[in-house]
Design a protein around this motif. Sequence first.
Motif, PDB file in Angstrom:
ATOM      1  N   ARG A  95      47.630  36.810  46.593  1.00 57.11           N
ATOM      2  CA  ARG A  95      48.541  37.898  46.213  1.00 57.11           C
ATOM      3  C   ARG A  95      49.328  37.542  44.955  1.00 57.11           C
ATOM      4  O   ARG A  95      49.505  38.372  44.066  1.00 57.11           O
ATOM      5  CB  ARG A  95      49.515  38.202  47.360  1.00 57.11           C
ATOM      6  N   CYS A 121      39.652  41.702  55.024  1.00 55.01           N
ATOM      7  CA  CYS A 121      40.171  43.076  54.955  1.00 55.01           C
ATOM      8  C   CYS A 121      41.526  43.121  54.266  1.00 55.01           C
ATOM      9  O   CYS A 121      41.796  44.016  53.444  1.00 55.01           O
ATOM     10  CB  CYS A 121      40.265  43.675  56.355  1.00 55.01           C
ATOM     11  N   GLU A 122      42.400  42.166  54.580  1.00 58.25           N
ATOM     12  CA  GLU A 122      43.716  42.141  53.938  1.00 58.25           C
ATOM     13  C   GLU A 122      43.588  41.844  52.442  1.00 58.25           C
ATOM     14  O   GLU A 122      44.268  42.467  51.614  1.00 58.25           O
ATOM     15  CB  GLU A 122      44.608  41.092  54.611  1.00 58.25           C
ATOM     16  N   ILE A 123      42.728  40.891  52.112  1.00 57.04           N
ATOM     17  CA  ILE A 123      42.513  40.545  50.694  1.00 57.04           C
ATOM     18  C   ILE A 123      41.962  41.749  49.939  1.00 57.04           C
ATOM     19  O   ILE A 123      42.455  42.121  48.866  1.00 57.04           O
ATOM     20  CB  ILE A 123      41.565  39.340  50.561  1.00 57.04           C
ATOM     21  N   LEU A 172      36.708  50.742  55.454  1.00 59.59           N
ATOM     22  CA  LEU A 172      37.540  50.236  54.360  1.00 59.59           C
ATOM     23  C   LEU A 172      36.778  50.302  53.031  1.00 59.59           C
ATOM     24  O   LEU A 172      37.338  50.646  51.991  1.00 59.59           O
ATOM     25  CB  LEU A 172      37.967  48.797  54.658  1.00 59.59           C
ATOM     26  N   ASP A 201      40.349  36.849  56.733  1.00 59.22           N
ATOM     27  CA  ASP A 201      41.345  37.795  56.235  1.00 59.22           C
ATOM     28  C   ASP A 201      40.773  38.665  55.107  1.00 59.22           C
ATOM     29  O   ASP A 201      41.518  39.173  54.265  1.00 59.22           O
ATOM     30  CB  ASP A 201      42.595  37.067  55.751  1.00 59.22           C
ATOM     31  N   ASP A 205      42.011  44.946  50.668  1.00 60.46           N
ATOM     32  CA  ASP A 205      42.960  46.051  50.585  1.00 60.46           C
ATOM     33  C   ASP A 205      44.008  45.778  49.516  1.00 60.46           C
ATOM     34  O   ASP A 205      44.339  46.659  48.711  1.00 60.46           O
ATOM     35  CB  ASP A 205      43.631  46.253  51.943  1.00 60.46           C
ATOM     36  N   TYR A 206      44.499  44.556  49.447  1.00 55.22           N
ATOM     37  CA  TYR A 206      45.556  44.237  48.491  1.00 55.22           C
ATOM     38  C   TYR A 206      45.027  44.304  47.048  1.00 55.22           C
ATOM     39  O   TYR A 206      45.693  44.823  46.152  1.00 55.22           O
ATOM     40  CB  TYR A 206      46.122  42.845  48.765  1.00 55.22           C
ATOM     41  N   PHE A 236      45.980  33.645  51.546  1.00 55.78           N
ATOM     42  CA  PHE A 236      46.200  35.048  51.189  1.00 55.78           C
ATOM     43  C   PHE A 236      47.459  35.189  50.328  1.00 55.78           C
ATOM     44  O   PHE A 236      47.491  35.957  49.363  1.00 55.78           O
ATOM     45  CB  PHE A 236      46.300  35.885  52.457  1.00 55.78           C
ATOM     46  N   ARG A 258      43.716  48.314  46.240  1.00 48.53           N
ATOM     47  CA  ARG A 258      44.542  49.504  46.459  1.00 48.53           C
ATOM     48  C   ARG A 258      45.096  50.046  45.155  1.00 48.53           C
ATOM     49  O   ARG A 258      45.167  51.260  44.953  1.00 48.53           O
ATOM     50  CB  ARG A 258      45.686  49.188  47.421  1.00 48.53           C
TER      51      ARG A 258
END
Length: 625
Positions: free
Chosen positions: A26, A54-56, A83, A52, A58-59, A22, A62
């Motif tokens: 980023r 959801c984190e990927i 989401l 991961d 979202d980043y 992740f 967004r």
Amino acid sequence: ACRHCWLWLPHGAPEGHAELTFAEIRRIVDEARRMGCQAWAISGGEPLLRPDFCEIFDYITRKAVTYKLNTNGTLITPAIARLLARRGKKMVALYGATAEVHDGVTRSPGSFEATMQGFAYLQEAGAGFAVQIVPMRANYHQHGEMVALAQSLSAHYRIGAPWLWLSACRSEARNREIADERLDPETVVDLDQPDATPKPSGSVDEGEAAAAATVCGASPGDDRLFAACIAARRDFHVDPYGQMAFCYYVKDPALRYDLRRGSFRQAWDEFIPGLADAVHGGQEYRDNCGSCDLRPDCRWCAVYGYLEHGRYSARVDYLCQVAAEARRFKEDWQRMHVHYYEIGGITIQVGADFPLSDETFAPSFQKFRVDGPGEDTITIRLVSSVPPLADLRLGQEVQRTPPWAIYRQGRAWVYRGISSVDDDREPERLAIFSEDHGQATIFRQRDVFERGPLLALTTFPTDQTLLARILADRQACMLHAAGIIVDGQGLLFVGHSEAGKSTMIKMLREQGEILCDDRIIVRRWPDGFYIHGTWSHGELPDVSPARAPLRAILFLDKATANELVPIVDRRERLGQVLSHLVRPFETTDWWEKTLDLVGKITAEVPAYRLRFDRSGQVVDLLDQV
């Protein structure tokens, strides 16, 4: 493990343990953003397999202007669905209309049920999505049922790529299995119909069309197989292991850049441009695809040759068969889907994704019908569906006056139909015009085309939105006027609604050829100004595509007697013509061209006030003109 998957990895493959972290994702996203990247596509394999995800997601999304996500839907949870309600394009794959067929394709028992549950979660969360039907031999017998199921799940569905390319892992057994799932060429073309709209010689987008035709593959006379697509690139692909390429089909390590060892900027600015000369087709390419007359109709690209045979220059026999079928389709399509009309010295080519007939447009258009393109041809493409707002990149809004909101998108104009009550609903009409309005793609729902004769080629209330724009580039304009040819001379009767244009033409009907009683084109030719008939008539259905030298402009006034009064003051003539102009979406360049033209008209053409009654004696008065 799907039967058609070209990215399959064998069990235990080392790549499975080498995916980007992740933190690495980023970093890559941040570097691309700093260089201007605003739109993202997230795919796999299956991207939701990442713990991961959801984190990927979202980043990445967004701060994005837009995004696209491809998933099979089996791993969607209520939390993920919420989401995914974030505005963007979601495509969920469907491999069959029943569990037996769907799970037979995925080789994953229970996958159909899991996908249906994923659809339900998205619906509950209000996360709009499109269903992507993936056709192949294993499920094509259910194609109709899959379409019906897709329509029951979402307002939007699409057909995925109807032909299959071979596996990146170069497994012979895997490739045989993929090849066995390929549909016959006729079905491929039927599912993914090529754009058969002819590009007339001399059309304003001829150069752009020629450039676009060479993007995928070498340019004519150049066997550098990737030079054209690298020069035209606007996007990039990063695989799960940090390898960046100019195309997501590129799997050759020599053509990919390792972002773990360098920066995004180096990949974009230096490495990828440096590949333009890296791959030459050589004699094999020149003897086959490089000299084939079916090339304009072929889906072949060097990456497909590499996946099929391990050589970029290799032909793909299956695509040769598809290309031959595409050529036959285009020839048949053009006979049924393309009409030509000539107005004001301009030929309008109308192509539609449905068959055109003599009843598609109002009877007034028949007199303007011609057999083919002319020296000055513009194009209109009619599409019997309207894309959802989530799929649109409208650009910068420049005007909002119902029924239109108009946007500037690059070198194009986007006209979105809006309501005076609610302009945020899904558009019922959408038009995309080229910068000079010489090409138009117009989206309307199919029922608009099925209701009966259309009153405009553009499907708008009239065609003046289009014509008034393109005429300015040709030293021409359209006026609220009636026109008639008498003894080879053109008389122009100017006035707004109820001024008496139709009344005047009725009284003159026996004196000459009526051009139109409501809209007339005035155009400057090398030998002077001419008036041209249009199909935009008022009370009288009499129209003609003829033209004649403009002898006089007569501004109408209803009166109790007949009187012809010359307008001597040029400023008055100028003001009168300007007040009767048919105006499109107004821009500075349009006004500059039109003001110059109107100035020449008022300087060269006699103008009169014509006061008239209904006695018919005005006919004798006009002999003075």
